[in-house]
Scaffold this active site. Structure first.
Site, mmCIF file in Angstrom:
data_model
loop_
_atom_site.group_PDB
_atom_site.id
_atom_site.type_symbol
_atom_site.label_atom_id
_atom_site.label_comp_id
_atom_site.label_asym_id
_atom_site.label_seq_id
_atom_site.Cartn_x
_atom_site.Cartn_y
_atom_site.Cartn_z
ATOM 1 N N GLU A 166 18.336 -15.470 -1.749
ATOM 2 C CA GLU A 166 19.706 -15.232 -2.194
ATOM 3 C C GLU A 166 20.564 -16.420 -1.805
ATOM 4 O O GLU A 166 20.695 -16.745 -0.621
ATOM 5 C CB GLU A 166 20.283 -13.976 -1.542
ATOM 6 N N ASP A 196 18.079 -13.344 2.838
ATOM 7 C CA ASP A 196 19.523 -13.201 2.690
ATOM 8 C C ASP A 196 20.268 -14.476 3.077
ATOM 9 O O ASP A 196 19.922 -15.134 4.064
ATOM 10 C CB ASP A 196 19.984 -12.044 3.594
#
Length: 606
Positions: free
Chosen positions: A323, A255
């Site tokens: 990401e 993330d």
């Protein structure tokens, strides 16, 4: 135009093994020594095939993102949980899903719904227990489904034990987070160290009275940023990765990776001139808080960690995906930097989300596809993402009438196809969530007047399983977010018994097993402003052609001109839309292929 060899197909290996066995069986019926040779060759080929499958299992997978909080509630508390996911694993296996990725399930105060973590090695009580997770991993493996976990390294919760120790300046934790002294203005008033903003609005700095310093948080103030210039932080996060690998997960989605490092000198960022609101994330150019070179070194470190783990323990490759919302050249460095060092197995490709919508025409679609393939380093695997928990749902962004066609695009492109839960049935954003029911931090931060402009809640509403209470998601009086009111006519149960978005999706997942889909060369063409087409071609096998009309008018297109087909050559329909007048097996002329408004067709060229 770059042509891509996507994925690997094992049918050739199967055919070679079968031919060898047949041939050897005839020739060696009376020869003991020959039988030994055959056994050796067969065993070697089977070992090689298995090793190949284990190594490359991910290169053509259909990856299904589960937002656990909204997927299935097993205990009636209004929140989805791990036992709920276990209940629905047979559905995913029947659909043909090869891997699932879980949004965060770690112990958390849920300020940002799991992205604020108090313990990276424990499960949030609303979702269940570690035993539940172990059961999920075991059952998924039994059904042939790989498991990907969210890895959230940039920050923790402010209730994390590490942060509490850092506040108290305990040995080994003094510099675990990004701390800085205050600046004083001309009136002696305490000010943040610089002009950095939070992604979620407001200053990226919060004063901690006990420590007497500001701490950095690029997201909510409850999510202090870790200091990755501290080797002890790197060591701690490595240990987290190994912990979950030991549990049996097959990889990680990392993330917000491009936020890991900030400028060591804490310099002010230059102004953009786009807004006068100094608390808006658009106020400055984020040259000192995003995409720093150190990010790539950290990613390469984690790639080595998972590769070494696979090498040591055997079994399927453990993979990492990243990401990061950044410019295309930067994103491509996540595959491999200019010096040839490997990073992620693939960085998520958000171009179909950020750059396309219902106003895009055929040229835009082909441009976005080709752009990724041209910039991607050779030998790597592309991926395509149509939706996720942070963005407008596919059916809302492109319009409900284009759902089947968008799935045809997603599933016939080379490489990895990523589906956000609910997209397979065409779920839509619930744009009418009230201010009182809104829970998303960025939405709450901007206030009642503007919350609908930024809220992610509409794309996170509960999965619509059937027509029962709360769409079959939960028996609770009120789930954590309101169910979309259209669930009475848009739900999985109804779609399972008739031609539907789901039946089209499932057919496309099965279609991806064809040789042309697994390893076919790829070619994309614009036929006019409404129609574009893809060809997947394998020498010696049938080619597959996807044709999509994104426009509101019926079209008849001539594919012979663009793909060099023979005059009046026939195409056989493999997959048609749920409202199409064409059926699987229908023969259609390549020189006058009829397309209804918003229609897509996947056909085989024989």
């Amino acid at each position: 135009m770059q042509q891509v060899m996507a994925g690997v197909d094992d049918k050739d290996t199967d055919a070679e093994m079968s031919a060898m066995l047949n041939d050897e069986g005839v020739r060696t019926e009376t020869g003991t020594e020959s039988n030994k040779d055959t056994d050796t060759k067969t065993g070697t080929m089977m070992d090689q095939k298995m090793e190949h499958k284990e190594k490359d299992w991910w290169k053509h997978m259909t990856l299904y993102q589960i937002y656990p909080r909204s997927f299935m509630d097993s205990n009636g508390d209004g929140v989805g949980d791990l036992q709920g996911i276990i209940m629905k694993l047979p559905y995913l296996a029947e659909t043909g899903i090869e891997a699932i990725w879980l949004s965060p399930i770690y112990k958390s105060p849920m300020v940002d719904f799991g992205y604020d973590i108090t313990d990276f090695k424990d499960i949030h009580t609303e979702y269940g227990t570690m035993k539940d997770l172990e059961m999920l991993i075991t059952e998924a493996k039994r059904l042939g489904i790989k498991m990907i976990m969210d890895f959230v390294p940039n920050h923790t919760s402010d209730q994390n034990m590490w942060f509490e120790k850092s506040v108290n300046r305990e040995d080994g934790y003094e510099d675990f987070y990004m701390w800085a002294d205050a600046k004083m203005d001309k009136d002696g008033k305490r000010m943040p160290p610089n002009n950095w903003q939070s992604v979620f609005y407001g200053s990226a700095w919060t004063w901690n009275e006990k420590r007497g310093q500001y701490y950095l948080h690029q997201f909510t103030s409850a999510q202090p940023d870790l200091n990755f210039r501290n080797p002890k932080v790197v060591e701690a996060m490595d240990e987290v990765m190994r912990f979950w690998l030991d549990k049996g997960v097959n990889g990680f989605r990392i993330d917000a990776i491009n936020h890991l490092f900030e400028d060591a000198e804490l310099r002010d960022e230059p102004l953009t001139g786009k807004t006068d609101d100094k608390y808006s994330y658009e106020y400055t150019e984020h040259v000192y808080t995003k995409d720093l070179p150190e990010v790539m070194s950290m990613l390469q470190h984690w790639r080595k960690l998972v590769d070494d783990y696979t090498m040591k323990h055997g079994g399927p490759a453990r993979i990492i995906m990243t990401e990061a919302y950044a410019d295309l050249k930067t994103i491509m460095d996540y595959y491999e930097t200019h010096d040839g060092k490997k990073g992620a197995h693939f960085p998520f490709n958000f171009n179909l989300i950020t750059n396309l919508n219902e106003k895009s025409d055929a040229r835009d679609y082909v441009f976005e596809v080709q752009k990724w393939l041209i910039y991607m380093p050779r030998g790597y695997t592309p991926n395509w993402v149509m939706g996720n928990h942070d963005n407008v749902r596919m059916a809302t962004r492109f319009g409900p009438k284009r759902v089947d066609a968008m799935h045809m695009m997603l599933m016939t492109l080379p490489g990895v196809a990523v589906t956000y839960n609910g997209e397979e049935i065409g779920m839509q954003d619930n744009r009418d969530i009230t201010w009182e029911d809104t829970v998303d931090p960025p939405a709450r931060n901007v206030g009642r007047e503007k919350y609908k402009e930024v809220s992610r809640d509409p794309a996170r509403t509960p999965y619509q399983w059937n027509t029962q209470k709360n769409a079959g998601f939960s028996s609770a009086e009120k789930p954590w977010l309101p169910v979309h009111p259209n669930y009475k006519h848009l739900n999985l149960k109804q779609q399972m018994s008739q031609p539907s978005h789901y039946s089209v999706y499932k057919s496309l997942v099965e279609l991806r097993k064809m040789p042309a889909m697994c390893r076919g060369q790829f070619r994309a063409e614009v036929l006019n402003r409404d129609v574009f087409a893809f060809e997947r071609e394998v020498k010696g096998d049938n080619s597959v052609i996807t044709v999509i009309n994104i426009g509101p008018r019926a079209r008849a297109v001539n594919l012979t001109e663009v793909f060099g087909l023979k005059y009046q050559q026939q195409l056989t329909v493999l997959v048609a839309g749920s409202k199409s007048t064409h059926s699987t097996g229908n023969a259609l002329p390549a020189d006058a292929l009829p397309l209804a408004p918003y229609e897509g067709l996947v056909c085989m060229l024989e």
